[in-house]
Design an enzyme around this catalytic site. Structure first.
Site, PDB file in Angstrom:
ATOM      1  N   THR A   1       0.829  -1.214   0.000  1.00  0.00           N
ATOM      2  CA  THR A   1       0.000   0.000   0.000  1.00  0.00           C
ATOM      3  C   THR A   1       0.864   1.266   0.000  1.00  0.00           C
ATOM      4  O   THR A   1       0.668   2.169  -0.812  1.00  0.00           O
ATOM      5  CB  THR A   1      -0.915  -0.006   1.255  1.00  0.00           C
ATOM      6  N   VAL A   2       1.818   1.322   0.927  1.00  0.00           N
ATOM      7  CA  VAL A   2       2.629   2.537   1.063  1.00  0.00           C
ATOM      8  C   VAL A   2       3.728   2.579   0.006  1.00  0.00           C
ATOM      9  O   VAL A   2       3.925   3.613  -0.661  1.00  0.00           O
ATOM     10  CB  VAL A   2       3.243   2.637   2.484  1.00  0.00           C
TER      11      VAL A   2
ATOM     12  N   LYS B   1       6.333   1.290  12.894  1.00  0.00           N
ATOM     13  CA  LYS B   1       6.297   1.568  14.353  1.00  0.00           C
ATOM     14  C   LYS B   1       6.649   0.332  15.170  1.00  0.00           C
ATOM     15  O   LYS B   1       7.251   0.444  16.239  1.00  0.00           O
ATOM     16  CB  LYS B   1       4.934   2.097  14.790  1.00  0.00           C
TER      17      LYS B   1
ATOM     18  N   VAL C   1       4.067   7.165  13.090  1.00  0.00           N
ATOM     19  CA  VAL C   1       3.053   7.567  14.070  1.00  0.00           C
ATOM     20  C   VAL C   1       2.069   8.515  13.415  1.00  0.00           C
ATOM     21  O   VAL C   1       2.456   9.558  12.879  1.00  0.00           O
ATOM     22  CB  VAL C   1       3.712   8.264  15.295  1.00  0.00           C
TER      23      VAL C   1
ATOM     24  N   ILE D   1       0.363  12.917   9.659  1.00  0.00           N
ATOM     25  CA  ILE D   1       0.466  14.053  10.589  1.00  0.00           C
ATOM     26  C   ILE D   1       1.932  14.229  11.004  1.00  0.00           C
ATOM     27  O   ILE D   1       2.542  13.284  11.493  1.00  0.00           O
ATOM     28  CB  ILE D   1      -0.400  13.820  11.853  1.00  0.00           C
TER      29      ILE D   1
ATOM     30  N   GLU E   1      -7.967  -5.012   9.440  1.00  0.00           N
ATOM     31  CA  GLU E   1      -7.337  -6.231   8.923  1.00  0.00           C
ATOM     32  C   GLU E   1      -8.276  -7.430   9.122  1.00  0.00           C
ATOM     33  O   GLU E   1      -9.166  -7.383   9.987  1.00  0.00           O
ATOM     34  CB  GLU E   1      -6.065  -6.536   9.727  1.00  0.00           C
TER      35      GLU E   1
ATOM     36  N   ASP F   1      -1.402  -1.526  18.506  1.00  0.00           N
ATOM     37  CA  ASP F   1      -0.885  -0.606  17.490  1.00  0.00           C
ATOM     38  C   ASP F   1      -0.731   0.801  18.088  1.00  0.00           C
ATOM     39  O   ASP F   1       0.301   1.457  17.914  1.00  0.00           O
ATOM     40  CB  ASP F   1      -1.861  -0.595  16.296  1.00  0.00           C
TER      41      ASP F   1
ATOM     42  N   LYS G   1       2.847   3.175  18.835  1.00  0.00           N
ATOM     43  CA  LYS G   1       3.013   4.582  18.441  1.00  0.00           C
ATOM     44  C   LYS G   1       3.248   5.450  19.678  1.00  0.00           C
ATOM     45  O   LYS G   1       4.096   6.341  19.679  1.00  0.00           O
ATOM     46  CB  LYS G   1       1.775   5.048  17.684  1.00  0.00           C
TER      47      LYS G   1
HETATM   48  N1  LIG Z   1      -0.932   1.116   5.134  1.00  0.00           N
HETATM   49  C1  LIG Z   1      -0.976   2.195   5.881  1.00  0.00           C
HETATM   50  O1  LIG Z   1      -1.940   2.973   5.835  1.00  0.00           O
HETATM   51  C2  LIG Z   1       0.165   2.518   6.825  1.00  0.00           C
HETATM   52  C3  LIG Z   1       0.104   3.679   7.614  1.00  0.00           C
HETATM   53  C4  LIG Z   1       1.172   3.996   8.435  1.00  0.00           C
HETATM   54  C5  LIG Z   1       2.270   3.154   8.509  1.00  0.00           C
HETATM   55  N2  LIG Z   1       2.265   2.009   7.760  1.00  0.00           N
HETATM   56  C6  LIG Z   1       3.434   1.145   7.862  1.00  0.00           C
HETATM   57  O2  LIG Z   1       4.053   1.046   6.585  1.00  0.00           O
HETATM   58  C7  LIG Z   1       4.648  -0.229   6.424  1.00  0.00           C
HETATM   59  C8  LIG Z   1       4.100  -0.877   5.155  1.00  0.00           C
HETATM   60  O3  LIG Z   1       2.702  -1.004   5.268  1.00  0.00           O
HETATM   61  P1  LIG Z   1       1.786  -1.425   4.023  1.00  0.00           P
HETATM   62  O4  LIG Z   1       0.385  -1.186   4.455  1.00  0.00           O
HETATM   63  O5  LIG Z   1       2.287  -0.796   2.773  1.00  0.00           O
HETATM   64  O6  LIG Z   1       2.049  -2.992   3.994  1.00  0.00           O
HETATM   65  P2  LIG Z   1       1.631  -4.035   2.838  1.00  0.00           P
HETATM   66  O7  LIG Z   1       0.631  -3.439   1.928  1.00  0.00           O
HETATM   67  O8  LIG Z   1       1.315  -5.301   3.524  1.00  0.00           O
HETATM   68  O9  LIG Z   1       2.993  -4.208   2.016  1.00  0.00           O
HETATM   69  C9  LIG Z   1       4.106  -4.875   2.542  1.00  0.00           C
HETATM   70  C10 LIG Z   1       5.140  -5.009   1.448  1.00  0.00           C
HETATM   71  O10 LIG Z   1       6.307  -5.619   1.994  1.00  0.00           O
HETATM   72  C11 LIG Z   1       6.695  -6.714   1.189  1.00  0.00           C
HETATM   73  N3  LIG Z   1       7.249  -7.748   2.045  1.00  0.00           N
HETATM   74  C12 LIG Z   1       6.702  -8.290   3.153  1.00  0.00           C
HETATM   75  N4  LIG Z   1       7.509  -9.240   3.643  1.00  0.00           N
HETATM   76  C13 LIG Z   1       8.567  -9.308   2.823  1.00  0.00           C
HETATM   77  C14 LIG Z   1       9.729 -10.108   2.781  1.00  0.00           C
HETATM   78  N5  LIG Z   1       9.945 -11.060   3.688  1.00  0.00           N
HETATM   79  N6  LIG Z   1      10.607  -9.899   1.776  1.00  0.00           N
HETATM   80  C15 LIG Z   1      10.382  -8.963   0.850  1.00  0.00           C
HETATM   81  N7  LIG Z   1       9.307  -8.159   0.830  1.00  0.00           N
HETATM   82  C16 LIG Z   1       8.414  -8.346   1.809  1.00  0.00           C
HETATM   83  C17 LIG Z   1       5.412  -7.210   0.510  1.00  0.00           C
HETATM   84  O11 LIG Z   1       5.755  -7.873  -0.690  1.00  0.00           O
HETATM   85  P3  LIG Z   1       4.637  -8.469  -1.699  1.00  0.00           P
HETATM   86  O12 LIG Z   1       3.859  -7.278  -2.185  1.00  0.00           O
HETATM   87  O13 LIG Z   1       5.419  -9.104  -2.802  1.00  0.00           O
HETATM   88  O14 LIG Z   1       3.819  -9.411  -0.892  1.00  0.00           O
HETATM   89  C18 LIG Z   1       4.685  -5.884   0.273  1.00  0.00           C
HETATM   90  O15 LIG Z   1       5.074  -5.308  -0.927  1.00  0.00           O
HETATM   91  C19 LIG Z   1       4.333  -0.996   7.715  1.00  0.00           C
HETATM   92  O16 LIG Z   1       5.391  -0.855   8.620  1.00  0.00           O
HETATM   93  C20 LIG Z   1       3.117  -0.292   8.250  1.00  0.00           C
HETATM   94  O17 LIG Z   1       2.984  -0.402   9.656  1.00  0.00           O
HETATM   95  C21 LIG Z   1       1.254   1.680   6.912  1.00  0.00           C
END
Ligand SMILES: NC(=O)c1ccc[n+]([C@@H]2O[C@H](COP(=O)([O-])OP(=O)(O)OC[C@H]3O[C@@H](n4cnc5c(N)ncnc54)[C@H](OP(=O)(O)O)[C@@H]3O)[C@@H](O)[C@H]2O)c1
Length: 440
Positions: A14-15, A107, A134, A138, A192, A203, A207
């Site tokens: 997503t990010v 986090k 966090v 913001i 989730e 969570d 933070k």
């Molecule tokens: N989503 C939000 O709104 C949000 C907000 C604030 C902070 N965050 C933080 O941002 C970070 C990413 O979040 P997200 O929502 O983008 O997560 P996500 O959509 O689940 O994406 C995770 C990514 O990491 C890759 N990945 C996971 N395990 C891996 C491994 N062992 N080797 C290589 N690549 C791996 C996945 O690969 P594949 O795509 O190939 O499976 C995927 O591309 C997290 O720390 C989360 O807490 C997210």
């Protein structure tokens, strides 16, 4: 123009995918504002064949994020995989050990290993930036770490989990149960499939542990947080809160007290007319109270690809703009060796107002008996009322709601134990702490 800043991104979910798209779409604008281009040199994720809706053809592909962090020709390692363990931990460590700057939104990683990683960053002259970790978009990390330097902070608190805030908002607005609102949040992608981490408050706790460190200059103590989630909040509580002029929010609160620092995450009643009570849905808010600045409240998107990528990009841009050899801002606002040990204030000594909801059998004298137990524990009551529902049916249990003036947690717990001993309670009492924001 200076050489391009080469970044390697591990995690294209997503990010990560949002970040890639924004960096590519705004290439020229970023080059102008940063004084140098930002170039995506390498990426890593699990599945190379997944369509992520972005063009990755010019970036080098790494199967292993740790190899990307250890070997790629990059200036910044951007960690967007998540999780407190590997590969995120080893990859971030490997990048910092090479003196490569790190930007992360993780986090969980910082709550578990933040101080160790900050130490390596300092030793190697690298930056560890984590604005997105966090409250998403913001800019609270920058506010605490840089903008408010010199302030003594007394309290920092906020709504830092969009899933919980969405559920509580829907329960109040639609009059629906917790379970129904959780299902709706899952359907909309706000929760989730396994929501435990969000709804149990973990969570928010991660933070909060980061904010506590920044606010009070202490080492992170993520395992030392009083924690209550929202699973126990019923529609009855929400309605009773509304009748009394309050709303229920899951707050993370870190507060300086005479006996130490309180770190707590729990459902909290906030006055209906306070600004934080108006923060609805998935929106986040963080409030900081300090001596020089006064009260600062920031409200905005706490999650989502774009909002989070915006904060990640801000961190990358800071690195692009920094002068080579310049002194870096330490990750937690002060050098790791200057971080104070965390001294926990006991929850029993927490002082504040309380909402207490009791279900009792309909028996003469119960009302007076409850009031007596409160008085015996030095608890002064703001209000005590009996809910009129089923009033005419003596077989139905009655609901009694008490709101206390500021009192000690220990007194409330003692009073509840003695009330339980009377034998007229039906089910478990509900106790919700009241938090009074400063006036904005
Ligand atoms: N989503 C939000 O709104 C949000 C907000 C604030 C902070 N965050 C933080 O941002 C970070 C990413 O979040 P997200 O929502 O983008 O997560 P996500 O959509 O689940 O994406 C995770 C990514 O990491 C890759 N990945 C996971 N395990 C891996 C491994 N062992 N080797 C290589 N690549 C791996 C996945 O690969 P594949 O795509 O190939 O499976 C995927 O591309 C997290 O720390 C989360 O807490 C997210």
């Amino acid at each position: 123009m200076a050489d391009a800043l080469k970044i390697g991104i591990a995690g294209l979910g997503t990010v990560g995918a949002s970040l890639v798209r924004i960096v590519q779409e705004r290439h020229e604008m970023l080059a102008t504002t940063c004084g140098r281009a930002i170039e995506i040199a390498a990426v890593a994720a699990r599945d190379r064949n997944k369509d992520r809706g972005v063009d990755l053809s010019v970036a080098g592909w790494f199967e292993d994020p740790v190899a990307l962090a250890s070997e790629a020709e990059i200036d910044v390692f951007v960690e967007l995989m998540g999780g407190s363990g590997d590969p995120a931990y080893s990859a971030v460590k490997a990048a910092l050990q090479r003196g490569i700057h790190v930007v992360t939104a993780n986090k969980a990683l910082l709550a578990a290993h933040g101080v160790e990683l900050a130490g390596i960053a300092e030793e190697r002259g690298a930056l560890l930036n984590y604005e997105a970790a966090v409250a998403g978009g913001i800019p609270v990390i920058k506010a605490l770490r840089e903008s408010m330097t010199g302030n003594t902070i007394s309290r920092v608190y906020g709504i830092m989990n969009g899933t919980c805030n969405y559920i509580l908002t829907q329960m109040e607005k639609e009059g629906l149960s917790f379970e129904t609102c959780l299902k709706e949040a899952q359907r909309l992608g706000y929760a989730e499939a396994d929501p435990a981490f969000d709804i149990e408050g973990n969570d928010t706790a991660h933070k909060l542990s980061i904010l506590t460190s920044l606010a009070f200059g202490t080492a992170i103590a993520a395992d030392d947080i009083y924690l209550e989630g929202i699973t126990n909040i019923s529609i009855e509580d929400i309605q009773a809160a509304a009748d009394l002029g309050y709303r229920i929010k899951l707050l993370g609160v870190a507060q300086r007290t005479e006996s130490g620092i309180e770190q707590r995450v729990h459902p909290t009643m906030v006055p209906y007319d306070s600004v934080i009570a108006q923060v609805d849905g998935v929106t986040n808010a963080v409030a900081i109270e300090s001596d020089i600045l006064g009260e600062l409240l920031m409200v905005g998107p706490g999650a989502g690809g774009n909002a989070t990528a915006s904060a990640v990009l801000g961190d990358i841009a800071d690195i692009a703009k920094s002068r080579p050899g310049a002194q870096h801002v330490p990750a937690f606002g002060r050098p790791v060796t200057a971080l104070l040990p965390y001294k926990r204030a006991r929850m029993q000594s927490h002082e504040g107002g309380y909402f207490i909801r009791l279900k009792v059998v309909d028996r003469t004298g119960v009302f007076a008996n409850i009031a007596r137990h409160m008085a015996e524990n030095d608890i002064s009551l703001e209000s005590i009322m009996q809910h009129a529902k089923h009033y005419m049916d003596p077989a139905e249990p009655k609901t009694i709601i008490l709101v206390t003036h500021a009192t000690f947690e220990a007194s409330v717990r003692k009073a509840i134990v003695s009330i339980k001993g009377e034998g007229y309670l039906v089910g478990e009492p509900q106790v919700i702490r009241i938090e009074r924001p400063k006036d904005w």
